[in-house]
Design an enzyme around this catalytic site. Structure first.
Site, short mmCIF file in Angstrom:
data_model
loop_
_atom_site.label_atom_id
_atom_site.label_comp_id
_atom_site.label_asym_id
_atom_site.label_seq_id
_atom_site.Cartn_x
_atom_site.Cartn_y
_atom_site.Cartn_z
N ALA A 136 -74.10 1.90 -98.82
CA ALA A 136 -74.44 3.32 -98.84
C ALA A 136 -74.24 3.90 -97.44
O ALA A 136 -73.62 3.27 -96.58
CB ALA A 136 -75.86 3.53 -99.33
N SER A 137 -74.79 5.08 -97.20
CA SER A 137 -74.48 5.80 -95.97
C SER A 137 -75.10 5.18 -94.74
O SER A 137 -74.48 5.15 -93.67
CB SER A 137 -74.94 7.25 -96.11
N VAL A 138 -76.31 4.65 -94.84
CA VAL A 138 -77.02 4.12 -93.68
C VAL A 138 -76.90 2.61 -93.58
O VAL A 138 -76.87 2.06 -92.48
CB VAL A 138 -78.51 4.53 -93.75
N ALA A 139 -76.80 1.93 -94.72
CA ALA A 139 -76.85 0.47 -94.70
C ALA A 139 -76.10 -0.10 -95.89
O ALA A 139 -75.65 0.63 -96.78
CB ALA A 139 -78.31 0.01 -94.73
N GLN A 140 -75.99 -1.43 -95.89
CA GLN A 140 -75.45 -2.13 -97.05
C GLN A 140 -76.39 -3.29 -97.38
O GLN A 140 -77.16 -3.74 -96.54
CB GLN A 140 -74.03 -2.62 -96.79
N VAL A 141 -76.31 -3.75 -98.63
CA VAL A 141 -77.26 -4.75 -99.13
C VAL A 141 -76.51 -6.01 -99.54
O VAL A 141 -75.51 -5.94 -100.27
CB VAL A 141 -78.06 -4.19 -100.32
N LYS A 177 -81.10 -5.82 -96.59
CA LYS A 177 -80.53 -4.52 -96.25
C LYS A 177 -80.23 -4.51 -94.75
O LYS A 177 -81.13 -4.72 -93.93
CB LYS A 177 -81.51 -3.41 -96.62
N ALA A 190 -74.00 -3.73 -102.57
CA ALA A 190 -73.82 -2.27 -102.56
C ALA A 190 -73.73 -1.81 -101.11
O ALA A 190 -74.27 -2.45 -100.21
CB ALA A 190 -74.98 -1.58 -103.28
N ASP A 218 -86.19 10.05 -103.14
CA ASP A 218 -84.73 10.06 -103.31
C ASP A 218 -84.32 9.27 -104.55
O ASP A 218 -83.55 8.32 -104.46
CB ASP A 218 -84.08 9.47 -102.05
#
Length: 332
Positions: A67-72, A86, A65, A223
């Site tokens: 996202a805005s700050v990081a990826q996993v 992450k 996945a 969140d």
């Protein structure tokens, strides 16, 4: 980053936007464009002190996945443990600081020009948001958050699981944690049907877990959008992404408890007392009018035959703004 987060919030508000918009914005929860592997590899090498091959027995270059700050990414440690890694996006800090400067200037402008922004304390909320976003850029904070929520939560037999971090491999820009196998809640309709899972039971488990964190433990996931909740292969739920965690002291938790109990009993006097204890208030306030406004609110949304929904919270915050109350950042 700030605008992706705004999109994530709006994707959970079907009372404000049509389905065409919420469906599209929902993709921001875990389907942002990933960073190239060459950049990810540089971050991993710099943070972990050596090549990826020396630290991990296996490392999948394609992210699970983004996202805005990081990826996993999925990986396996040399011990054989399956983990999720992450990795922070390269250069994200300067982008975040620019975005937060925009947010701060916008909040100051709104406070100068509008009464409602002054009433809700837009500047304080912007500062609280900025602090939370900066915390998200240090994954050591997230590892501590994860450990704190797990320690305060019920045993491992709970229907909601929290992944355990791997502290020796958690740095400012890399977070290595236990991998939970499952499907993000926003895309889990087929899985729920295939496993014949009880949707209402899952919803009650998640709500109970969140309420316990907020009302009892005082450490809570702040969140919980559908990209951060997983339906696991064993039928349980998993909670991900602890970059944004709230903390409430005992007095705030007690006021929240009294507010919910008063709403449940339909007691506007007790509700106004609890609300005034929970909020930042002006020196002068017509408490009798506030009590009547809350009584009308409860009759509309919590009386016989009423159907509480998201719009209920919009009206509650309208009352808060009308009486000059402002929401402390940790409560917001």
């Amino acid at each position: 980053v700030t605008f992706v987060k705004l999109g994530q919030v709006l994707s959970t508000r079907p009372d404000l936007l049509a389905p065409e918009f919420t469906d599209e914005l929902g993709r921001l929860q875990d389907q942002a464009s990933p960073a190239p592997w060459s950049q990810v590899e540089q971050v991993l090498g710099a943070e972990l002190g050596g090549p990826v091959e020396e630290v991990f027995a296996r490392f999948d270059r394609e992210p699970l996945a983004a996202a805005s700050v990081a990826q996993v990414h999925a990986a396996r440690l040399r011990s054989g443990a399956e983990v999720a890694v992450k990795v922070q996006r390269p250069g994200i800090r300067s982008v975040v600081e620019r975005d937060l400067d925009i947010v701060a200037r916008l909040a100051r402008t709104l406070e100068r020009r509008t009464r409602w922004a002054r009433a809700i304390g837009a500047g304080d909320l912007a500062n609280g948001f900025a602090d939370a976003v900066r915390d998200e850029l240090d994954f050591r904070v997230e590892a501590g958050n994860m450990a704190a929520v797990a320690a305060a939560s019920p045993t491992s037999h709970s229907a909601v699981r929290v992944p355990a971090p791997q502290p020796p491999l958690c740095t400012q820009r890399v977070l290595v944690m236990q991998r939970l196998h499952g499907t993000p809640l926003g895309a889990a309709d087929a899985v729920i049907a295939e496993q014949a899972l009880d949707r209402e039971a899952l919803a009650c488990e998640l709500l109970g877990f969140m309420l316990r964190q907020i009302m009892v433990d005082g450490v809570f996931h702040a969140d919980p959008h559908p990209g951060n909740v997983m339906v696991l292969t064993d039928g349980r739920l998993g909670l991900l992404d602890f970059g944004s965690v709230g903390r409430l002291d005992a007095s705030v938790r007690a006021a929240l408890q009294r507010l919910l109990l008063a709403m449940n009993r339909g007691d506007p006097l007790a509700a106004s007392d609890a609300l005034l204890e929970l909020m930042l208030r002006p020196d002068e306030i017509d408490q009798q009018r506030l009590e009547r406004a809350l009584g009308q609110f409860m009759a509309r949304y919590l009386g016989p035959g009423a159907a509480p929904g998201v719009r209920m919270f919009t009206d509650l915050f309208r009352i808060v703004a009308e009486y000059g109350l402002s929401v402390p950042p940790e409560v917001a």
